[in-house]
Design a protein around this motif. Sequence first.
Motif, PDB file in Angstrom:
ATOM      1  N   VAL B  14      20.546 -14.528 -12.278  1.00  0.00           N
ATOM      2  CA  VAL B  14      22.122 -14.463 -12.416  1.00  0.00           C
ATOM      3  C   VAL B  14      22.469 -14.058 -10.850  1.00  0.00           C
ATOM      4  O   VAL B  14      23.604 -14.479 -10.337  1.00  0.00           O
ATOM      5  CB  VAL B  14      22.214 -13.407 -13.354  1.00  0.00           C
ATOM      6  CG1 VAL B  14      24.025 -12.851 -13.124  1.00  0.00           C
ATOM      7  CG2 VAL B  14      22.428 -14.034 -14.799  1.00  0.00           C
ATOM      8  N   ILE B  15      21.561 -12.874 -10.364  1.00  0.00           N
ATOM      9  CA  ILE B  15      21.717 -12.568  -8.756  1.00  0.00           C
ATOM     10  C   ILE B  15      22.005 -13.645  -7.907  1.00  0.00           C
ATOM     11  O   ILE B  15      22.796 -13.684  -6.983  1.00  0.00           O
ATOM     12  CB  ILE B  15      21.043 -11.297  -8.770  1.00  0.00           C
ATOM     13  CG1 ILE B  15      21.337 -10.143  -9.619  1.00  0.00           C
ATOM     14  CG2 ILE B  15      21.148 -10.866  -7.241  1.00  0.00           C
ATOM     15  CD1 ILE B  15      20.336  -9.071  -9.300  1.00  0.00           C
ATOM     16  N   ALA B  16      20.853 -14.429  -8.128  1.00  0.00           N
ATOM     17  CA  ALA B  16      20.616 -15.416  -7.233  1.00  0.00           C
ATOM     18  C   ALA B  16      21.867 -16.495  -7.639  1.00  0.00           C
ATOM     19  O   ALA B  16      22.245 -16.983  -6.151  1.00  0.00           O
ATOM     20  CB  ALA B  16      19.415 -16.401  -7.319  1.00  0.00           C
ATOM     21  N   CYS B  19      24.626 -15.194  -5.545  1.00  0.00           N
ATOM     22  CA  CYS B  19      24.698 -15.184  -3.835  1.00  0.00           C
ATOM     23  C   CYS B  19      24.957 -16.646  -3.579  1.00  0.00           C
ATOM     24  O   CYS B  19      25.501 -16.794  -2.476  1.00  0.00           O
ATOM     25  CB  CYS B  19      23.383 -14.604  -3.542  1.00  0.00           C
ATOM     26  SG  CYS B  19      22.940 -13.013  -3.941  1.00  0.00           S
ATOM     27  N   VAL B  57      30.847 -11.625  -6.271  1.00  0.00           N
ATOM     28  CA  VAL B  57      30.593 -10.184  -5.995  1.00  0.00           C
ATOM     29  C   VAL B  57      30.391  -9.364  -7.257  1.00  0.00           C
ATOM     30  O   VAL B  57      29.386  -8.766  -7.258  1.00  0.00           O
ATOM     31  CB  VAL B  57      31.576  -9.590  -4.965  1.00  0.00           C
ATOM     32  CG1 VAL B  57      31.513  -8.105  -4.716  1.00  0.00           C
ATOM     33  CG2 VAL B  57      31.555 -10.303  -3.712  1.00  0.00           C
ATOM     34  N   ILE B  60      27.245 -10.404  -9.077  1.00  0.00           N
ATOM     35  CA  ILE B  60      26.110  -9.986  -8.273  1.00  0.00           C
ATOM     36  C   ILE B  60      26.108  -8.168  -8.762  1.00  0.00           C
ATOM     37  O   ILE B  60      24.901  -7.658  -9.004  1.00  0.00           O
ATOM     38  CB  ILE B  60      25.984  -9.986  -6.666  1.00  0.00           C
ATOM     39  CG1 ILE B  60      26.300 -11.298  -6.424  1.00  0.00           C
ATOM     40  CG2 ILE B  60      25.165  -9.232  -5.926  1.00  0.00           C
ATOM     41  CD1 ILE B  60      26.601 -11.646  -4.874  1.00  0.00           C
ATOM     42  N   PHE B  61      27.164  -7.610  -8.523  1.00  0.00           N
ATOM     43  CA  PHE B  61      27.280  -6.097  -8.877  1.00  0.00           C
ATOM     44  C   PHE B  61      26.951  -5.808 -10.215  1.00  0.00           C
ATOM     45  O   PHE B  61      26.070  -4.871 -10.468  1.00  0.00           O
ATOM     46  CB  PHE B  61      28.625  -5.421  -8.752  1.00  0.00           C
ATOM     47  CG  PHE B  61      28.875  -4.168  -9.316  1.00  0.00           C
ATOM     48  CD1 PHE B  61      28.505  -3.121  -8.198  1.00  0.00           C
ATOM     49  CD2 PHE B  61      29.487  -3.816 -10.331  1.00  0.00           C
ATOM     50  CE1 PHE B  61      28.759  -1.890  -8.480  1.00  0.00           C
ATOM     51  CE2 PHE B  61      29.600  -2.454 -10.688  1.00  0.00           C
ATOM     52  CZ  PHE B  61      29.322  -1.436  -9.641  1.00  0.00           C
ATOM     53  N   PHE B  64      23.136  -6.360 -10.565  1.00  0.00           N
ATOM     54  CA  PHE B  64      22.243  -5.204  -9.924  1.00  0.00           C
ATOM     55  C   PHE B  64      22.235  -3.995 -10.797  1.00  0.00           C
ATOM     56  O   PHE B  64      21.174  -3.396 -11.153  1.00  0.00           O
ATOM     57  CB  PHE B  64      22.902  -4.872  -8.731  1.00  0.00           C
ATOM     58  CG  PHE B  64      22.093  -5.618  -7.584  1.00  0.00           C
ATOM     59  CD1 PHE B  64      20.984  -5.749  -7.654  1.00  0.00           C
ATOM     60  CD2 PHE B  64      23.077  -6.320  -6.561  1.00  0.00           C
ATOM     61  CE1 PHE B  64      20.124  -6.387  -6.562  1.00  0.00           C
ATOM     62  CE2 PHE B  64      22.590  -7.073  -5.867  1.00  0.00           C
ATOM     63  CZ  PHE B  64      21.104  -7.249  -5.463  1.00  0.00           C
TER      64      PHE B  64
END
Lengths: 185, 78
Positions: B14-16, B19, B57, B60-61, B64
């Motif tokens: 998900v983060i990738a 990004c 963003v 990504i938040f 994390f």
Amino acid sequence: MFDPVGVFAKQFTPVEGGYLYYPSKRGGGKLVTADEYEHLAEGWRKVAGRRGTWKIVGVVALAIFVWTVLSKSLSLPEWSDSIIIAACVTGISAWLLWASLAPRRLVRDRPAIAPPRPVSEVKRQSRALVNWRFISFALLFSGIAFLGTLNAPQRDLKSWCLLIGSGAMFGLYIWIAIQKYRDRQ
Amino acid sequence: MIGLAFLLLALLLVIAIGCWNLKVCFTKGMASGYGRYTFSRTSQPVRFWISVGLVSVVVIFAGFIALFALAGIIGVVG
């Protein structure tokens, strides 16, 4: 839905003279003094608190922006973008794991003051940490991914990986949900 | 533990993806906004890419935050 600071604090059990910390599933409990606990909690709050998380997101966004400008200016190949993003995510995850294992590094050479916990108790404790919202999120996420790939018109390596991975995750979290429900009884 | 490992992999994915979308936003936004790079008539206006960038963003938040919570749980499980 997720409380990183609260989950970190739950690793420590208050005892006389400080806190009891179990560095592994099979190892005994080790003593962490109150000052050390405060220091560890403060360190984790700096990394995983709201401000720390936004800082990381800002650094990632800035790094990607700088990379985009650089790669366009130098006409770098597209595959280099994938490598940079993979390196970014891997680097931050490694740093995060390093930060989360700070208590373990602290008590590494200390003698155990409490016997190891029974495996069933450790499992029950870990299930207690995963709240129902967390399980619902995992079920929803993996369920959507699984059903989405199930109806894919073509099967290539990527879709097979997604199908097997999301299916396994979906099945596992159904099992975890059943176990957690049974813990209540 | 296997369940947590699967969730860890999914969150990294998900983060990738977040990004990657952010990178696409920067590239397309610059191309449609300033015309410094190859200008494409079919590209979306800058405000579209800003919206997608903001969503990325947030993704990504959230990724994390979930990753931090998972790291705490992995610490307990050992």
